[in-house]
Design an enzyme around this catalytic site. Structure first.
Site, short mmCIF file in Angstrom:
data_model
loop_
_atom_site.label_atom_id
_atom_site.label_comp_id
_atom_site.label_asym_id
_atom_site.label_seq_id
_atom_site.Cartn_x
_atom_site.Cartn_y
_atom_site.Cartn_z
N CYS A 120 -88.70 -121.69 44.01
CA CYS A 120 -88.58 -122.77 44.99
C CYS A 120 -89.75 -123.75 44.93
O CYS A 120 -89.60 -124.95 45.19
CB CYS A 120 -88.45 -122.21 46.40
SG CYS A 120 -86.82 -121.48 46.74
N CYS A 147 -89.76 -87.65 50.07
CA CYS A 147 -88.83 -88.53 50.78
C CYS A 147 -88.99 -88.42 52.29
O CYS A 147 -88.75 -87.35 52.87
CB CYS A 147 -87.39 -88.18 50.38
SG CYS A 147 -86.13 -89.06 51.33
N CYS A 153 -88.88 -117.12 47.61
CA CYS A 153 -88.19 -117.54 46.38
C CYS A 153 -89.21 -117.96 45.32
O CYS A 153 -90.01 -118.88 45.54
CB CYS A 153 -87.25 -118.69 46.72
SG CYS A 153 -86.65 -119.60 45.30
#
Length: 524
Positions: A439, A95, A436
């Site tokens: 779309c 991390c 999108c």
């Protein structure tokens, strides 16, 4: 916060070297902790025998490795339940945020060691020991938790070394540092750049109790108390000659600010919140939470490369003095993608390398942009309009396109009023974003509809990229979206289903606009 592993695990070997614990309380008979205490004493003895010679960073880290409490599945419960105060850092080696916090945690531990804080500091590789992580309640990385007699308390301080030290000392019984000599005062000044000093003839009475209560409630600012005027003057040279005094000290240029309010907890805390930051603060990953949570509603952010900011700092500080306690001024390195890009994207300026001056209200519900040159006079006028509420919010827009030959008009933020709201024609607007996945199919349907209705002079087909253009009357969160703006009722657009077939969409258009006898006879 990191919550899962990346596809290729990163190994941070140095993480095990960067934690320096400090503890005074151990369970009697615990051989492991007794051994660590012995090592701690050895470190101090070696430092004394070194004649005050400063150890190298590598030597400090090497010694740190020998005294840190490494938690695992075998000792976690015993360590946490067997000590009065335990500050646990749960991390994962892969991390990045864990790796970023480690040095600050180590520096804080070193300071707490010097202060003899009754706190055991420990770390847990929560990825390697998931059972222990579950027992402690660690779900993401990094996580800081304070255990008091085995009971977990969330960490609520900042993430710099000083932040951790201040928070830990306040939670373990030292909300206020008392100074009794000039040497102590000078040493304190060497450690803290920002603090609240209180001078009281006697450390008792209602005003003093309110001061201490405020110190306990505040998680970020170190409070210090003195009773001798000459000691107070070391910390705050221009102290007022009263029987009790409070003042905040911070980094230049606005180093000293006296408190002149009532001695109540809420008023003292409010004073601290409004005065603890410098005139212009640099935003970092470590202080971002403190900055964003400031009670100052308006925040002006300056995005610039460091050299340009240096030239702008003096005039910016002059402006900041004028709007002190009304506007927070923040510098963001424009080359820091993690900090700068999310803000600049909101303005459509994510690729900009020129200085940008922008503003947000505290809830980020409105944003503003200085669209003139960032001079002192222009910034001051910008801020004055912000404070008086006369600045119009900024809505991003792409350049105005040429729609002369377009069958489907491209609408941008700057043309939304003229081509949609003020137009006397009916408009079918497709709202999309480049990312999108559905779309593209809707765009092809709109293009076919535009061809089908080519014979209708009163119906326009249009589309707008919602990721790059904004308008206060365009509030869409679902993409793609089809909106039918009727010429006689632009305030109430009709939402058409993007899951409909071409024939179903045409039927809806014919129904709402009554254009079925005016269109071309093409088959859909």
């Amino acid at each position: 916060m990191c919550t899962r592993k990346p596809s290729s695990r990163l190994i941070f070997v140095v993480l095990t070297l960067l934690l320096v614990p400090r503890f005074n309380v151990a369970t009697e008979g615990d051989d492991e902790l007794a051994e660590l205490l012995a090592v701690d004493e050895e470190v101090e003895r070696e430092a004394e025998e070194g004649g005050g010679v400063k150890l190298s960073e590598a030597e400090v880290l090497s010694k740190a490795q020998r005294i840190v409490v490494e938690l695992n599945n075998d000792n976690t419960e015993r360590v946490v339940n067997g000590n009065h105060f335990v500050l646990v850092l749960g991390y994962a080696p892969w991390c990045p945020r864990s790796a970023e916090l480690m040095p600050h945690f180590a520096e804080a531990a070193t300071s707490l060691n010097e202060f003899r804080t009754p706190l055991l500091m420990a770390k847990l590789d929560a990825d390697r020991f998931p059972n222990s992580a579950s027992f402690l309640g660690i779900k993401g990385f990094p996580t800081l938790l304070l255990f008091v007699n085995g009971t977990s308390h969330p960490y609520s301080g900042g993430f710099t070394a000083d932040d951790i030290v201040i928070w830990a000392r306040k939670k373990t019984g030292a909300p206020v540092v008392r100074i009794s000599s000039v040497a102590e005062a000078e040493k304190f000044l060497g450690k803290y750049q920002t603090f609240l000093v209180g001078r009281f003839d006697k450390f008792e009475g209602p005003d003093y109790e309110e001061f201490v209560s405020a110190a306990k409630s505040d998680n970020e600012t170190q409070f210090v108390e003195v009773n001798q005027v000459e000691l107070a003057q070391v910390l705050y040279p221009d102290i007022k000659p009263t029987d009790h005094f409070i003042g905040i000290v911070k980094s230049e240029p606005e180093r000293y600010t006296a408190y002149d309010g009532a001695f109540t907890v809420n008023k003292i805390l409010e004073f601290v919140d409004y005065n603890k930051f410098p005139l212009v603060i640099k935003l970092t990953e470590m202080n971002s939470i403190r900055v964003y949570s400031s009670p100052i509603k308006l925040q002006v952010l300056v995005f610039a490369i460091i050299d340009d900011f240096k030239n702008l700092l003096d005039p910016l500080q002059n402006v900041a003095r004028t709007f002190k306690s009304k506007i927070m001024f923040i510098y963001v390195d424009i080359n820091d993608e993690n900090l700068a890009k999310p803000f600049l994207t909101l303005f459509g300026l994510e690729e900009s390398k020129n200085t940008v001056v922008a503003a947000f209200d505290n809830g980020m519900s409105s944003k503003y942009l200085l669209e003139s040159k960032p001079t002192q006079s222009n910034i001051e006028e910008f801020c004055n309009n912000l404070v008086h509420g006369s600045m119009s919010p900024y809505f991003k827009s792409q350049p105005i396109p040429d729609n002369t030959e377009a069958s489907v008009h491209v609408i941008v933020g700057k043309t939304f009023d003229d081509e949609i709201l003020s137009s006397k024609k009916d408009v079918l607007l497709e709202v999309f974003t480049p990312w999108c996945i559905n779309c593209d199919a809707t765009s092809k349907q709109v293009e076919k509809l535009a061809k089908h209705y080519k014979g209708s002079s009163n119906l326009i087909f249009a589309r707008i990229d919602a990721s790059a253009n904004e308008h206060p009357k365009l509030q869409v969160n679902d993409y793609p979206t089809l909106l039918l703006f009727r010429a006689d009722d632009k305030a109430n657009p009709i939402k058409l289903s993007t899951k409909s077939s071409l024939k179903e969409l045409a039927a809806s258009i014919n129904k709402y606009l009554k254009v079925k006898n005016k269109v071309a006879k093409d088959e859909l």
